[in-house]
Design a protein around this motif. Structure first.
Motif, PDB file in Angstrom:
ATOM      1  N   SER A   3      -8.851  -1.937  -0.693  1.00  0.00           N
ATOM      2  CA  SER A   3      -8.815  -2.694   0.556  1.00  0.00           C
ATOM      3  C   SER A   3      -9.901  -3.756   0.580  1.00  0.00           C
ATOM      4  N   ASP A   4      -9.733  -4.691   1.523  1.00  0.00           N
ATOM      5  CA  ASP A   4     -10.726  -5.738   1.751  1.00  0.00           C
ATOM      6  C   ASP A   4     -11.132  -5.670   3.220  1.00  0.00           C
ATOM      7  N   PHE A  57      -7.700  -2.104   7.686  1.00  0.00           N
ATOM      8  CA  PHE A  57      -8.316  -1.332   8.764  1.00  0.00           C
ATOM      9  C   PHE A  57      -7.295  -0.353   9.344  1.00  0.00           C
ATOM     10  N   PHE A  58      -6.083  -0.828   9.591  1.00  0.00           N
ATOM     11  CA  PHE A  58      -5.029   0.068  10.060  1.00  0.00           C
ATOM     12  C   PHE A  58      -4.786   1.188   9.044  1.00  0.00           C
ATOM     13  N   GLY A  59      -4.738   0.813   7.769  1.00  0.00           N
ATOM     14  CA  GLY A  59      -4.482   1.806   6.727  1.00  0.00           C
ATOM     15  C   GLY A  59      -5.540   2.884   6.687  1.00  0.00           C
ATOM     16  N   GLU A  60      -6.805   2.488   6.832  1.00  0.00           N
ATOM     17  CA  GLU A  60      -7.892   3.467   6.848  1.00  0.00           C
ATOM     18  C   GLU A  60      -7.703   4.451   8.003  1.00  0.00           C
ATOM     19  N   GLN A  61      -7.410   3.918   9.193  1.00  0.00           N
ATOM     20  CA  GLN A  61      -7.278   4.758  10.368  1.00  0.00           C
ATOM     21  C   GLN A  61      -6.069   5.683  10.286  1.00  0.00           C
ATOM     22  N   VAL A  62      -4.940   5.168   9.825  1.00  0.00           N
ATOM     23  CA  VAL A  62      -3.725   5.985   9.729  1.00  0.00           C
ATOM     24  C   VAL A  62      -3.906   7.090   8.690  1.00  0.00           C
ATOM     25  N   LEU A  63      -4.532   6.763   7.563  1.00  0.00           N
ATOM     26  CA  LEU A  63      -4.776   7.768   6.537  1.00  0.00           C
ATOM     27  C   LEU A  63      -5.697   8.866   7.058  1.00  0.00           C
ATOM     28  N   LEU A  64      -6.759   8.489   7.745  1.00  0.00           N
ATOM     29  CA  LEU A  64      -7.685   9.496   8.264  1.00  0.00           C
ATOM     30  C   LEU A  64      -7.009  10.394   9.300  1.00  0.00           C
ATOM     31  N   PHE A 105     -11.642  -4.627  -3.153  1.00  0.00           N
ATOM     32  CA  PHE A 105     -10.692  -5.656  -3.548  1.00  0.00           C
ATOM     33  C   PHE A 105     -10.974  -6.881  -2.694  1.00  0.00           C
ATOM     34  N   GLU A 106     -11.129  -8.034  -3.318  1.00  0.00           N
ATOM     35  CA  GLU A 106     -11.370  -9.270  -2.564  1.00  0.00           C
ATOM     36  C   GLU A 106     -10.103 -10.123  -2.572  1.00  0.00           C
ATOM     37  N   VAL A 159      -3.315  -5.782  -0.678  1.00  0.00           N
ATOM     38  CA  VAL A 159      -3.942  -4.636  -0.034  1.00  0.00           C
ATOM     39  C   VAL A 159      -3.403  -4.486   1.387  1.00  0.00           C
ATOM     40  N   PRO A 160      -3.409  -3.237   1.914  1.00  0.00           N
ATOM     41  CA  PRO A 160      -3.915  -2.040   1.259  1.00  0.00           C
ATOM     42  C   PRO A 160      -2.958  -1.510   0.201  1.00  0.00           C
ATOM     43  N   THR A 161      -3.517  -0.915  -0.828  1.00  0.00           N
ATOM     44  CA  THR A 161      -2.757  -0.183  -1.835  1.00  0.00           C
ATOM     45  C   THR A 161      -3.368   1.209  -1.941  1.00  0.00           C
ATOM     46  N   PHE A 162      -2.512   2.214  -1.932  1.00  0.00           N
ATOM     47  CA  PHE A 162      -2.966   3.601  -1.998  1.00  0.00           C
ATOM     48  C   PHE A 162      -2.468   4.237  -3.289  1.00  0.00           C
ATOM     49  N   ILE A 163      -3.359   4.907  -3.987  1.00  0.00           N
ATOM     50  CA  ILE A 163      -2.951   5.711  -5.135  1.00  0.00           C
ATOM     51  C   ILE A 163      -3.180   7.161  -4.743  1.00  0.00           C
TER      52      ILE A 163
END
Length: 203
Positions: free
Chosen positions: A8-9, A16-23, A40-41, A170-174
């Motif tokens: 993520s950047d 930011f959404f991805g971080e919150q949804v994952l948590l 990731f820039e 991004v976001p990319t999740f592995i």
């Protein structure tokens, strides 16, 4: 332990959404999951960054970001910092925070500082203040950024993302060994994580 890497950047609202949804998705399962935040820039220096008053960001936010924020119940604003900051210094600060055991809280603070408080996360003074808030030593942190102590470590992290993992957006999740590009819904995270945890138990 299930490993999840998140590329993520800090100036990407979907990250930011991805971080919150994952948590949200891993609540109650934190002891089974290890999340690693990967730099990731989107626009590395000297590529020009975007201006919030420009048509592209104005349209994107009105048509996509703000509606998504409301749907996810995540407060977010288009920061008026213009042009948007480069994120290499914030990511070098992330390497410092990671070394001191505060990677998760630092990562989250960068997102909230930019997307909820409109702080300039490209400024060393701002970054040092934020680092102090989460318990990092301000003198050591500021010195690390001014002397670019973590420059090479961050460049290697970017090389890994660009060249080895071939991250292009991004976001990319592995999750485990599966790559998921773009923002997933909480129920999608739940299904994928549950399946991976079952598969890992059966190995």
């Amino acid at each position: 332990m299930l490993n999840i890497q998140v590329y993520s950047d800090y100036v990407c609202p979907y990250c930011f959404f991805g971080e919150q949804v994952l948590l949200r998705a891993i609540q109650g399962q934190e002891d089974k999951i290890n999340i690693e935040w990967m730099p990731f820039e989107l626009r590395p220096y000297p590529t020009p960054t975007l201006k919030p008053e420009g048509e592209y960001l104005q349209q994107t936010w009105q048509q996509s970001v703000y509606p998504m924020g409301e749907m996810l119940d995540i407060p977010i604003v288009l920061p008026r910092v213009s042009p948007q900051p480069y994120t290499h210094l914030a990511f070098e600060g992330y390497q410092f925070a990671k070394e001191h055991g505060l990677a998760d809280v630092y990562n989250h603070r960068m997102f909230t500082a930019f997307f909820q408080e409109e702080q300039d996360i490209g400024d060393i003074g701002v970054l040092t203040k934020l680092a102090t808030e989460i318990g990092l030593d301000p003198t050591a942190f500021e010195q690390a950024l001014e002397e670019r102590t973590y420059k090479d470590l961050h460049k290697e992290a970017l090389r890994h993302a660009y060249e080895e993992v071939k991250i292009s957006a991004v976001p990319t999740f592995i999750i485990g060994n599966q790559i998921y590009r773009g923002l997933l819904r909480e129920q999608d995270f739940n299904q994928v994580i549950a399946a991976r945890l079952v598969a890992d138990r059966n190995i």
